[in-house]
Design a protein around this motif. Sequence first.
Motif, PDB file in Angstrom:
ATOM      1  N   GLU A   5       0.830  -1.209   0.000  1.00 14.55           N
ATOM      2  CA  GLU A   5       0.000   0.000   0.000  1.00 14.55           C
ATOM      3  C   GLU A   5       0.864   1.259   0.000  1.00 14.55           C
ATOM      4  O   GLU A   5       0.595   2.223  -0.713  1.00 14.55           O
ATOM      5  CB  GLU A   5      -0.910  -0.016   1.224  1.00 14.55           C
ATOM      6  CG  GLU A   5      -2.014   1.011   1.173  1.00 14.55           C
ATOM      7  CD  GLU A   5      -2.967   0.842   2.339  1.00 14.55           C
ATOM      8  OE1 GLU A   5      -2.898   1.674   3.252  1.00 14.55           O
ATOM      9  OE2 GLU A   5      -3.752  -0.130   2.321  1.00 14.55           O
ATOM     10  N   GLN A   6       1.951   1.268   0.781  1.00 13.03           N
ATOM     11  CA  GLN A   6       2.850   2.419   0.811  1.00 13.03           C
ATOM     12  C   GLN A   6       3.550   2.598  -0.532  1.00 13.03           C
ATOM     13  O   GLN A   6       3.717   3.714  -1.004  1.00 13.03           O
ATOM     14  CB  GLN A   6       3.893   2.259   1.920  1.00 13.03           C
ATOM     15  CG  GLN A   6       3.319   2.421   3.306  1.00 13.03           C
ATOM     16  CD  GLN A   6       4.337   2.067   4.373  1.00 13.03           C
ATOM     17  OE1 GLN A   6       5.153   1.168   4.191  1.00 13.03           O
ATOM     18  NE2 GLN A   6       4.280   2.776   5.485  1.00 13.03           N
ATOM     19  N   CYS A   7       3.964   1.493  -1.144  1.00 14.71           N
ATOM     20  CA  CYS A   7       4.625   1.569  -2.458  1.00 14.71           C
ATOM     21  C   CYS A   7       3.674   2.120  -3.513  1.00 14.71           C
ATOM     22  O   CYS A   7       4.052   2.948  -4.325  1.00 14.71           O
ATOM     23  CB  CYS A   7       5.137   0.199  -2.884  1.00 14.71           C
ATOM     24  SG  CYS A   7       6.546  -0.363  -1.934  1.00 14.71           S
ATOM     25  N   GLU A   8       2.435   1.632  -3.517  1.00 13.44           N
ATOM     26  CA  GLU A   8       1.452   2.102  -4.483  1.00 13.44           C
ATOM     27  C   GLU A   8       1.169   3.587  -4.319  1.00 13.44           C
ATOM     28  O   GLU A   8       1.013   4.306  -5.281  1.00 13.44           O
ATOM     29  CB  GLU A   8       0.149   1.301  -4.361  1.00 13.44           C
ATOM     30  CG  GLU A   8       0.212  -0.068  -4.987  1.00 13.44           C
ATOM     31  CD  GLU A   8       0.474  -0.049  -6.481  1.00 13.44           C
ATOM     32  OE1 GLU A   8      -0.155   0.748  -7.201  1.00 13.44           O
ATOM     33  OE2 GLU A   8       1.310  -0.842  -6.930  1.00 13.44           O
ATOM     34  N   SER A   9       1.115   4.055  -3.061  1.00 20.69           N
ATOM     35  CA  SER A   9       0.807   5.460  -2.838  1.00 20.69           C
ATOM     36  C   SER A   9       1.935   6.364  -3.312  1.00 20.69           C
ATOM     37  O   SER A   9       1.713   7.513  -3.651  1.00 20.69           O
ATOM     38  CB  SER A   9       0.479   5.726  -1.371  1.00 20.69           C
ATOM     39  OG  SER A   9       1.635   5.573  -0.581  1.00 20.69           O
ATOM     40  N   SER A  10       3.171   5.851  -3.363  1.00 22.80           N
ATOM     41  CA  SER A  10       4.280   6.675  -3.844  1.00 22.80           C
ATOM     42  C   SER A  10       4.176   6.923  -5.352  1.00 22.80           C
ATOM     43  O   SER A  10       4.795   7.833  -5.874  1.00 22.80           O
ATOM     44  CB  SER A  10       5.621   6.038  -3.500  1.00 22.80           C
ATOM     45  OG  SER A  10       5.810   4.849  -4.235  1.00 22.80           O
ATOM     46  N   TYR A  11       3.395   6.091  -6.038  1.00 23.94           N
ATOM     47  CA  TYR A  11       3.185   6.278  -7.478  1.00 23.94           C
ATOM     48  C   TYR A  11       2.055   7.258  -7.766  1.00 23.94           C
ATOM     49  O   TYR A  11       1.868   7.681  -8.881  1.00 23.94           O
ATOM     50  CB  TYR A  11       2.850   4.951  -8.169  1.00 23.94           C
ATOM     51  CG  TYR A  11       3.995   3.976  -8.190  1.00 23.94           C
ATOM     52  CD1 TYR A  11       5.186   4.288  -8.824  1.00 23.94           C
ATOM     53  CD2 TYR A  11       3.875   2.735  -7.590  1.00 23.94           C
ATOM     54  CE1 TYR A  11       6.231   3.384  -8.850  1.00 23.94           C
ATOM     55  CE2 TYR A  11       4.917   1.822  -7.616  1.00 23.94           C
ATOM     56  CZ  TYR A  11       6.091   2.160  -8.247  1.00 23.94           C
ATOM     57  OH  TYR A  11       7.122   1.274  -8.276  1.00 23.94           O
ATOM     58  N   GLN A  12       1.264   7.575  -6.754  1.00 30.89           N
ATOM     59  CA  GLN A  12       0.124   8.456  -6.949  1.00 30.89           C
ATOM     60  C   GLN A  12       0.578   9.915  -6.958  1.00 30.89           C
ATOM     61  O   GLN A  12       1.357  10.320  -6.097  1.00 30.89           O
ATOM     62  CB  GLN A  12      -0.915   8.244  -5.853  1.00 30.89           C
ATOM     63  CG  GLN A  12      -1.494   6.835  -5.822  1.00 30.89           C
ATOM     64  CD  GLN A  12      -2.121   6.434  -7.134  1.00 30.89           C
ATOM     65  OE1 GLN A  12      -2.847   7.211  -7.744  1.00 30.89           O
ATOM     66  NE2 GLN A  12      -1.832   5.231  -7.586  1.00 30.89           N
ATOM     67  N   PRO A  13       0.107  10.683  -7.909  1.00 27.83           N
ATOM     68  CA  PRO A  13       0.498  12.098  -7.952  1.00 27.83           C
ATOM     69  C   PRO A  13      -0.083  12.875  -6.774  1.00 27.83           C
ATOM     70  O   PRO A  13      -1.148  12.541  -6.262  1.00 27.83           O
ATOM     71  CB  PRO A  13      -0.085  12.592  -9.278  1.00 27.83           C
ATOM     72  CG  PRO A  13      -1.116  11.607  -9.649  1.00 27.83           C
ATOM     73  CD  PRO A  13      -0.782  10.317  -8.991  1.00 27.83           C
ATOM     74  N   LYS A  14       0.646  13.885  -6.352  1.00 23.10           N
ATOM     75  CA  LYS A  14       0.198  14.735  -5.240  1.00 23.10           C
ATOM     76  C   LYS A  14      -0.736  15.839  -5.739  1.00 23.10           C
ATOM     77  O   LYS A  14      -1.602  16.291  -5.029  1.00 23.10           O
ATOM     78  CB  LYS A  14       1.403  15.354  -4.541  1.00 23.10           C
ATOM     79  CG  LYS A  14       2.384  14.312  -4.016  1.00 23.10           C
ATOM     80  CD  LYS A  14       2.634  14.479  -2.559  1.00 23.10           C
ATOM     81  CE  LYS A  14       3.641  13.523  -2.001  1.00 23.10           C
ATOM     82  NZ  LYS A  14       3.341  12.129  -2.100  1.00 23.10           N
ATOM     83  N   SER A  15      -0.520  16.269  -6.983  1.00 19.95           N
ATOM     84  CA  SER A  15      -1.391  17.301  -7.548  1.00 19.95           C
ATOM     85  C   SER A  15      -1.383  17.209  -9.072  1.00 19.95           C
ATOM     86  O   SER A  15      -0.538  16.534  -9.666  1.00 19.95           O
ATOM     87  CB  SER A  15      -0.926  18.692  -7.113  1.00 19.95           C
ATOM     88  OG  SER A  15       0.358  18.959  -7.624  1.00 19.95           O
ATOM     89  N   MET A  16      -2.352  17.896  -9.681  1.00 18.42           N
ATOM     90  CA  MET A  16      -2.477  17.903 -11.134  1.00 18.42           C
ATOM     91  C   MET A  16      -2.859  19.310 -11.569  1.00 18.42           C
ATOM     92  O   MET A  16      -3.641  19.981 -10.916  1.00 18.42           O
ATOM     93  CB  MET A  16      -3.568  16.913 -11.564  1.00 18.42           C
ATOM     94  CG  MET A  16      -3.725  16.730 -13.063  1.00 18.42           C
ATOM     95  SD  MET A  16      -4.771  17.922 -13.919  1.00 18.42           S
ATOM     96  CE  MET A  16      -6.370  17.543 -13.285  1.00 18.42           C
ATOM     97  N   SER A  17      -2.261  19.743 -12.660  1.00 20.66           N
ATOM     98  CA  SER A  17      -2.642  21.021 -13.265  1.00 20.66           C
ATOM     99  C   SER A  17      -2.737  20.812 -14.767  1.00 20.66           C
ATOM    100  O   SER A  17      -2.321  19.775 -15.283  1.00 20.66           O
ATOM    101  CB  SER A  17      -1.613  22.110 -12.926  1.00 20.66           C
ATOM    102  OG  SER A  17      -0.338  21.749 -13.402  1.00 20.66           O
ATOM    103  N   ARG A  18      -3.275  21.778 -15.447  1.00 19.77           N
ATOM    104  CA  ARG A  18      -3.390  21.701 -16.907  1.00 19.77           C
ATOM    105  C   ARG A  18      -2.270  22.507 -17.546  1.00 19.77           C
ATOM    106  O   ARG A  18      -1.870  23.551 -17.022  1.00 19.77           O
ATOM    107  CB  ARG A  18      -4.733  22.272 -17.373  1.00 19.77           C
ATOM    108  CG  ARG A  18      -5.926  21.538 -16.845  1.00 19.77           C
ATOM    109  CD  ARG A  18      -6.195  20.299 -17.627  1.00 19.77           C
ATOM    110  NE  ARG A  18      -7.373  19.614 -17.091  1.00 19.77           N
ATOM    111  CZ  ARG A  18      -7.956  18.609 -17.691  1.00 19.77           C
ATOM    112  NH1 ARG A  18      -7.490  18.166 -18.828  1.00 19.77           N
ATOM    113  NH2 ARG A  18      -8.990  18.031 -17.160  1.00 19.77           N
ATOM    114  N   ALA A  19      -1.799  22.023 -18.678  1.00 22.36           N
ATOM    115  CA  ALA A  19      -0.768  22.749 -19.409  1.00 22.36           C
ATOM    116  C   ALA A  19      -1.340  24.061 -19.939  1.00 22.36           C
ATOM    117  O   ALA A  19      -2.496  24.114 -20.365  1.00 22.36           O
ATOM    118  CB  ALA A  19      -0.248  21.899 -20.556  1.00 22.36           C
ATOM    119  N   LYS A  20      -0.543  25.084 -19.918  1.00 14.00           N
ATOM    120  CA  LYS A  20      -0.970  26.406 -20.399  1.00 14.00           C
ATOM    121  C   LYS A  20      -0.395  26.721 -21.783  1.00 14.00           C
ATOM    122  O   LYS A  20      -1.002  27.428 -22.572  1.00 14.00           O
ATOM    123  CB  LYS A  20      -0.517  27.504 -19.428  1.00 14.00           C
ATOM    124  CG  LYS A  20      -1.031  27.311 -18.017  1.00 14.00           C
ATOM    125  CD  LYS A  20      -2.445  27.817 -17.873  1.00 14.00           C
ATOM    126  CE  LYS A  20      -2.897  27.831 -16.444  1.00 14.00           C
ATOM    127  NZ  LYS A  20      -3.667  26.683 -16.027  1.00 14.00           N
TER     128      LYS A  20
END
Length: 93
Positions: A5-20
């Motif tokens: 579970e800890q390993c999988e969570s390290s692959y999850q992004p912390k945030s997302m934005s859109r390209a400008k």
Amino acid sequence: MASLEQCESSYQPKSMSRAKQWTDEVEDLYRFQQAGYRDEQEYRRVKQVMLIERWPETGYVKKLQRRDNTFYYYNRKRECEDKEVHKVKVYAY
């Protein structure tokens, strides 16, 4: 030893934005996202590949395997048009 579970969570992004605006990084993300992946990191993890084929002239991704095992083949020149840039998701880990 870290749990799965800890390993999988390290692959999850912390945030997302859109390209400008278009950049080489946005071009690469566009290609990975067309093939059904967030980014190169997710592609490498899911497909278990070390080498991603790239065009020598531009460095852009040349070929990606989709999740249904078919392939996307990309041109050596820019494919992400200005009108598509705002659709590209940029993840921060």
